[in-house]
Design a protein around this motif. Structure first.
Motif, mmCIF file in Angstrom:
data_model
loop_
_atom_site.group_PDB
_atom_site.id
_atom_site.type_symbol
_atom_site.label_atom_id
_atom_site.label_comp_id
_atom_site.label_asym_id
_atom_site.label_seq_id
_atom_site.Cartn_x
_atom_site.Cartn_y
_atom_site.Cartn_z
ATOM 1 N N LEU A 292 0.825 -1.213 0.000
ATOM 2 C CA LEU A 292 0.000 0.000 0.000
ATOM 3 C C LEU A 292 0.851 1.252 0.000
ATOM 4 O O LEU A 292 0.588 2.208 -0.721
ATOM 5 N N GLU A 293 1.869 1.217 0.847
ATOM 6 C CA GLU A 293 2.585 2.464 1.133
ATOM 7 C C GLU A 293 3.798 2.684 0.245
ATOM 8 O O GLU A 293 4.494 3.686 0.386
ATOM 9 N N GLU A 294 4.056 1.775 -0.685
ATOM 10 C CA GLU A 294 5.205 1.970 -1.570
ATOM 11 C C GLU A 294 5.011 3.238 -2.404
ATOM 12 O O GLU A 294 3.982 3.432 -3.053
ATOM 13 N N LYS A 295 6.054 4.083 -2.390
ATOM 14 C CA LYS A 295 5.975 5.333 -3.135
ATOM 15 C C LYS A 295 6.300 5.067 -4.608
ATOM 16 O O LYS A 295 7.339 4.498 -4.930
ATOM 17 N N ILE A 296 5.422 5.487 -5.490
ATOM 18 C CA ILE A 296 5.607 5.270 -6.923
ATOM 19 C C ILE A 296 6.161 6.521 -7.593
ATOM 20 O O ILE A 296 6.918 6.457 -8.547
ATOM 21 N N GLY A 297 5.781 7.692 -7.093
ATOM 22 C CA GLY A 297 6.250 8.953 -7.669
ATOM 23 C C GLY A 297 5.798 10.102 -6.795
ATOM 24 O O GLY A 297 5.375 9.900 -5.653
ATOM 25 N N THR A 298 5.891 11.297 -7.352
ATOM 26 C CA THR A 298 5.496 12.508 -6.627
ATOM 27 C C THR A 298 4.668 13.358 -7.588
ATOM 28 O O THR A 298 4.901 13.323 -8.788
ATOM 29 N N THR A 299 3.716 14.105 -7.038
ATOM 30 C CA THR A 299 2.979 15.010 -7.903
ATOM 31 C C THR A 299 3.301 16.459 -7.568
ATOM 32 O O THR A 299 3.391 16.825 -6.394
ATOM 33 N N GLU A 300 3.493 17.248 -8.614
ATOM 34 C CA GLU A 300 3.683 18.693 -8.416
ATOM 35 C C GLU A 300 2.348 19.408 -8.468
ATOM 36 O O GLU A 300 2.238 20.574 -8.112
ATOM 37 N N SER A 301 1.321 18.693 -8.971
ATOM 38 C CA SER A 301 0.032 19.346 -9.190
ATOM 39 C C SER A 301 -1.010 18.770 -8.255
ATOM 40 O O SER A 301 -0.875 17.651 -7.777
ATOM 41 N N LEU A 302 -2.062 19.544 -8.032
ATOM 42 C CA LEU A 302 -3.247 19.025 -7.357
ATOM 43 C C LEU A 302 -3.878 17.975 -8.274
ATOM 44 O O LEU A 302 -4.145 18.248 -9.439
ATOM 45 N N PRO B 154 -0.425 19.113 -4.177
ATOM 46 C CA PRO B 154 0.891 19.330 -4.794
ATOM 47 C C PRO B 154 1.987 19.017 -3.778
ATOM 48 O O PRO B 154 1.882 19.413 -2.617
ATOM 49 N N GLY B 155 2.987 18.275 -4.212
ATOM 50 C CA GLY B 155 4.081 17.905 -3.312
ATOM 51 C C GLY B 155 3.893 16.549 -2.665
ATOM 52 O O GLY B 155 4.841 15.990 -2.112
ATOM 53 N N ASP B 156 2.682 16.008 -2.737
ATOM 54 C CA ASP B 156 2.416 14.696 -2.129
ATOM 55 C C ASP B 156 3.144 13.583 -2.875
ATOM 56 O O ASP B 156 3.266 13.621 -4.102
ATOM 57 N N TRP C 101 -4.583 0.027 -12.707
ATOM 58 C CA TRP C 101 -3.639 0.541 -11.695
ATOM 59 C C TRP C 101 -2.202 0.200 -12.058
ATOM 60 O O TRP C 101 -1.296 0.978 -11.766
ATOM 61 N N ASP C 102 -1.995 -0.943 -12.748
ATOM 62 C CA ASP C 102 -0.638 -1.283 -13.181
ATOM 63 C C ASP C 102 -0.184 -0.359 -14.309
ATOM 64 O O ASP C 102 0.984 0.036 -14.371
ATOM 65 N N VAL C 103 -1.108 -0.025 -15.190
ATOM 66 C CA VAL C 103 -0.798 0.880 -16.300
ATOM 67 C C VAL C 103 -0.414 2.261 -15.754
ATOM 68 O O VAL C 103 0.581 2.862 -16.163
ATOM 69 N N VAL C 104 -1.189 2.747 -14.781
ATOM 70 C CA VAL C 104 -0.920 4.072 -14.209
ATOM 71 C C VAL C 104 0.388 4.049 -13.414
ATOM 72 O O VAL C 104 1.208 4.966 -13.512
ATOM 73 N N GLU C 105 0.600 2.973 -12.675
ATOM 74 C CA GLU C 105 1.840 2.871 -11.891
ATOM 75 C C GLU C 105 3.071 2.893 -12.798
ATOM 76 O O GLU C 105 4.045 3.610 -12.538
ATOM 77 N N SER C 106 3.003 2.127 -13.876
ATOM 78 C CA SER C 106 4.127 2.060 -14.801
ATOM 79 C C SER C 106 4.425 3.445 -15.393
ATOM 80 O O SER C 106 5.580 3.862 -15.503
ATOM 81 N N HIS C 107 3.380 4.165 -15.729
ATOM 82 C CA HIS C 107 3.533 5.498 -16.318
ATOM 83 C C HIS C 107 4.153 6.467 -15.305
ATOM 84 O O HIS C 107 5.084 7.211 -15.630
ATOM 85 N N ILE C 108 3.637 6.446 -14.085
ATOM 86 C CA ILE C 108 4.129 7.389 -13.067
ATOM 87 C C ILE C 108 5.588 7.072 -12.708
ATOM 88 O O ILE C 108 6.412 7.978 -12.544
ATOM 89 N N ARG C 109 5.916 5.792 -12.631
ATOM 90 C CA ARG C 109 7.299 5.404 -12.355
ATOM 91 C C ARG C 109 8.264 5.993 -13.384
ATOM 92 O O ARG C 109 9.337 6.473 -13.040
ATOM 93 N N LYS C 110 7.864 5.956 -14.640
ATOM 94 C CA LYS C 110 8.722 6.493 -15.703
ATOM 95 C C LYS C 110 8.889 8.005 -15.561
ATOM 96 O O LYS C 110 9.941 8.548 -15.874
ATOM 97 N N VAL D 180 5.259 13.911 -11.466
ATOM 98 C CA VAL D 180 4.266 14.253 -12.484
ATOM 99 C C VAL D 180 3.753 15.670 -12.273
ATOM 100 O O VAL D 180 3.675 16.167 -11.149
ATOM 101 N N SER D 181 3.436 16.288 -13.391
ATOM 102 C CA SER D 181 2.879 17.630 -13.369
ATOM 103 C C SER D 181 1.768 17.645 -14.403
ATOM 104 O O SER D 181 1.981 17.259 -15.543
ATOM 105 N N VAL D 182 0.581 18.008 -14.007
ATOM 106 C CA VAL D 182 -0.556 17.962 -14.923
ATOM 107 C C VAL D 182 -1.114 19.371 -15.100
ATOM 108 O O VAL D 182 -1.681 19.949 -14.168
ATOM 109 N N ALA D 183 -0.904 19.904 -16.289
ATOM 110 C CA ALA D 183 -1.422 21.240 -16.577
ATOM 111 C C ALA D 183 -2.928 21.145 -16.796
ATOM 112 O O ALA D 183 -3.407 20.144 -17.323
#
Lengths: 141, 564
Positions: free
Chosen positions: B377-387, B428-430, B538-547, B551-554
């Motif tokens: 559950l708690e494994e960090k996959i990435g970080t978001t700069e955006s809300l 943002p920052g989470d 969820w695997d598709v999203v995880e793979s994308h975020i890992r790469k 992430v930053s979403v305008a």
């Protein structure tokens, strides 16, 4: 993996009926107006005294439960106005009938009005209709 | 725009019922810098019956961020009235103070800044504290759960709802109704209902599909405060349309207004002095249903995730909407005398996670449920700069990110993502953990398909889903939001009928118009078709975020909305 979806599959659900719509030949189908005129003999339809129960949105357009009740009716005609062949069924009730109620399942090609007409013993006509939506489905909350 | 005062007076004037809502004094409390648990729970006991309503928690056992919608357009008679009021208009209508705790809890404006001040909301351990406090004051309070309870998190997916069932049993829920529960399939639902739940699973509108006969308990009687109460359950009516029918082929649902009237008449005839409908119809459907079905005193509405700080009166029925994701619970005190409801006092209690003390027993149970999966559950996959948020009629940054992931991981021109209303936000920052990804994607039919569709087919889909939202008759609305798109844009005129709302469909990469006759590669998830193949979303999203790492979403402006 690429999955090949037919139009029906790709539309997720429900619209499947559309694909079969072309099977019936609309050239030979009687229209709602013709069927109504044949049933009523031209009498204007009133409202009240007839209850048509149908789902607001069909769970499966291929088999939609519809029931109609008209106390005192001698005949009830059911039409699916948007089907290539609008005539669904005509039920007749003899004097010994316990109740003038009929229930059936019908196939609806697309979103449309289901119409029920009842002929009373005195020849007067009453009508009820309900829109049944045939949808590909959304995604709920 | 009518003000809250006018709105409330107009409603009350039409009815003999008198009522008070206890929401309006937070601004003062906030101004005094004194938001405390006692103040959030403050309630002058009233009448002889207390109802507690929680709904649509979507398996969120821990506190979450949840941004309320910026877009929640009402059509027909629902135009401009609650719950179709957002942001500044909402603040004005309910006489809230901008920047106040209630403005933060109930509207989207300044969400990021206010979140820093007021913190996360919800958490079933905090909810347990509130329920216990209400029961201390009113030992016979009746706790009712509106459904969408067992689904929506990684742990609920992995345990097939068991973690939430255990929590709701411990909370002391006394009846529930259902929606996403059914996506675990008939067998699992029956197993839980028959062997796990300490309380009834009500659904007057759940019928056997073959024989069209009632299949579940429609109602339950309770004796509380000397009053005979009937609680009638109403499950989500569009179950086999909005979710995969093949998972529960034995059952048919529907609004079944005549059936609801029959049930009301039946419980009244059996001596019910108070009739409560525990509904998963959605707000607008409930508003219409109680205008046509006579004899319901209180309708506890769910499904559309609306948090409305005051009851809405329809004739002599009060509608209570208690939000979602554990952000709120409603307490409704009622004065029932001579076989009828004479008055009410109501409070939508906000569950500020930093203000309300967690109940130790419940916190322990939740941690025990999570323990076997904690590392995953708690494994960090990435970080978001955006809300990152979802809720709203169109798009949303979480779905933009999901659509990007689907397009890039599945190599498609266009992505489609379902317009569900569940899914927690991230600030943002989470860090983005695996659990966070599941919170916006978890489901039992999450396969990401890849296929070809013509422009015409895409348009049919958009038109069809739009009509589920913007049909002016609530009985034809399914209560979700618009399907999310990636790689394409479109214009929508919501005032038009089905078939003519959508125009200007274009590919966003090139600006090229989408041709009705041409085929495009389309990938998406949450297909209701049996046998859909592809990797889990969820695997598709995880793979994308890992790469991406970070992430930053305008904000996108891919959907042009008119006709409001």
């Amino acid at each position: 993996m690429t999955m090949k979806l037919s139009r029906r599959d790709a539309l997720w659900a429900g619209l499947g009926g559309l694909a079969s719509a072309t099977l019936a030949n609309p050239m030979f189908a009687a229209t709602v107006e013709e069927l109504t005129a044949g049933f009523t003999g031209g009498a204007a339809a009133g409202t009240g005294g007839i209850t048509l129960t149908a789902p607001e949105i069909a769970e499966n357009g291929n088999t939609v439960p519809v029931s109609v009740s008209a106390p005192g009716a001698v005949a009830i005609m059911l039409l699916a106005a948007g089907n290539p062949e609008p005539a669904v069924a005509t039920f007749t009730f003899g004097p010994a009938a316990g109740s003038q109620t009929a229930a059936t399942r019908i196939r609806l090609a697309k979103t449309q009005d289901v119409i029920a007409l009842a002929k009373m013993a005195d020849g007067s006509i009453v009508q009820a209709q309900a829109t049944v939506k045939v949808t590909i489905g959304g995604c709920g909350g | 725009m009518i003000t809250r005062r006018e709105f409330l007076q107009a409603s009350v004037a039409a009815s003999a019922i008198y009522g008070v809502s206890g929401f309006g004094n937070w601004s003062k409390l906030a101004a005094q810098q004194a938001l405390t648990q006692d103040q959030l729970l403050q309630f002058d006991d009233f009448g002889n019956v207390t109802l507690i309503h929680i709904t649509d928690i979507h398996a969120q056992l821990k506190p979450v961020w949840f941004r309320e919608p910026e877009w929640n357009i009402g059509v027909g008679e629902a135009k401009g009235v609650p719950p179709h009021v957002v942001g500044r208009d909402f603040i004005q209508m309910f006489n809230l103070k901008p920047q106040s705790p209630e403005a933060y809890a109930l509207t989207y404006e300044d969400f990021v800044a206010l979140g820093k001040t007021y913190g996360k909301m919800g958490g079933m351990d905090r909810v347990a504290t509130v329920v216990k406090a209400i029961r201390a004051a009113r030992p016979e309070a009746l706790l009712l759960d509106g459904g969408d309870t067992w689904h929506g998190s990684m742990t609920s997916f992995l345990t097939k709802g068991q973690d939430v069932v255990n929590v709701m049993n411990a909370l002391g829920v006394e009846a529930m109704t259902s929606h996403w529960e059914w996506t675990y399939g008939t067998e699992r639902v029956k197993e839980i209902v028959e062997t796990q739940l300490n309380f009834p699973f009500l659904g007057a509108n759940i019928f056997d599909a073959e024989w069209d006969e009632p299949a579940f308990e429609p109602y339950q009687f309770f004796e509380r405060g000397g009053v005979k109460i009937a609680v009638i359950g109403q499950a989500f009516p569009y179950m086999p349309i909005a979710n995969p029918r093949w998972m529960f082929p034995e059952y048919s649902f529907g609004i079944r207004e005549e059936r609801m009237q029959e049930m009301v008449d039946e419980v009244r005839a059996a001596g019910a002095e108070l009739v409560v409908c525990l509904s998963h119809n959605g707000f607008d459907v409930d508003r219409k249903m109680v205008s046509r079905v006579k004899g319901i005193d209180v309708i506890l509405t769910g499904h559309t995730h609306d948090a409305v700080p005051e009851p809405v009166l329809v004739g002599e029925t009060i509608l209570i909407a208690s939000g979602s994701h554990g952000k709120f619970i409603s307490r409704v005190d009622l004065d029932v005398r001579d076989g009828r409801m004479m008055g009410f006092r109501h409070k939508l209690i906000p569950i500020f996670a930093d203000v309300i003390e967690p109940d130790a027993e419940m916190a322990g149970l939740i941690d025990a449920e999570r323990a076997p999966f904690k590392d995953q559950l708690e494994e960090k996959i990435g970080t978001t700069e955006s809300l990152l948020y979802r809720r709203g009629n169109f798009q949303g940054t979480w779905d933009d990110l999901i659509c990007d992931a689907v397009r890039s991981e599945r190599d498609a021109q266009i992505a489609l993502s379902p317009g569900v209303r569940w899914g927690a936000s991230l600030m943002p920052g989470d860090a983005i953990t695996r659990e966070d990804i599941h919170n916006v994607t978890s489901m039992t039919y999450g396969q990401v398909y890849r296929t070809e569709m013509t422009g015409e087919m895409l348009r049919t889909i958009l038109e069809d889903v739009a009509d589920n939202l913007f049909n002016t008759d609530p009985y034809y609305q399914q209560g979700g939001d618009m399907v999310r798109v990636g790689g394409m844009g479109f214009a929508i005129d919501i005032s038009k009928p089905i078939g003519s709302r959508i125009s200007e469909m274009t590919l966003s990469d090139t600006g090229e118009a989408i041709d009705a006759a041409r085929s495009y590669t389309v990938a998406g998830w949450a297909s209701v078709n049996e046998g859909t193949e592809g990797p889990q979303i969820w695997d598709v999203v995880e793979s994308h975020i890992r790469k991406q790492g970070t992430v930053s979403v305008a904000p996108t402006n891919s959907v042009k909305v008119t006709g409001i």
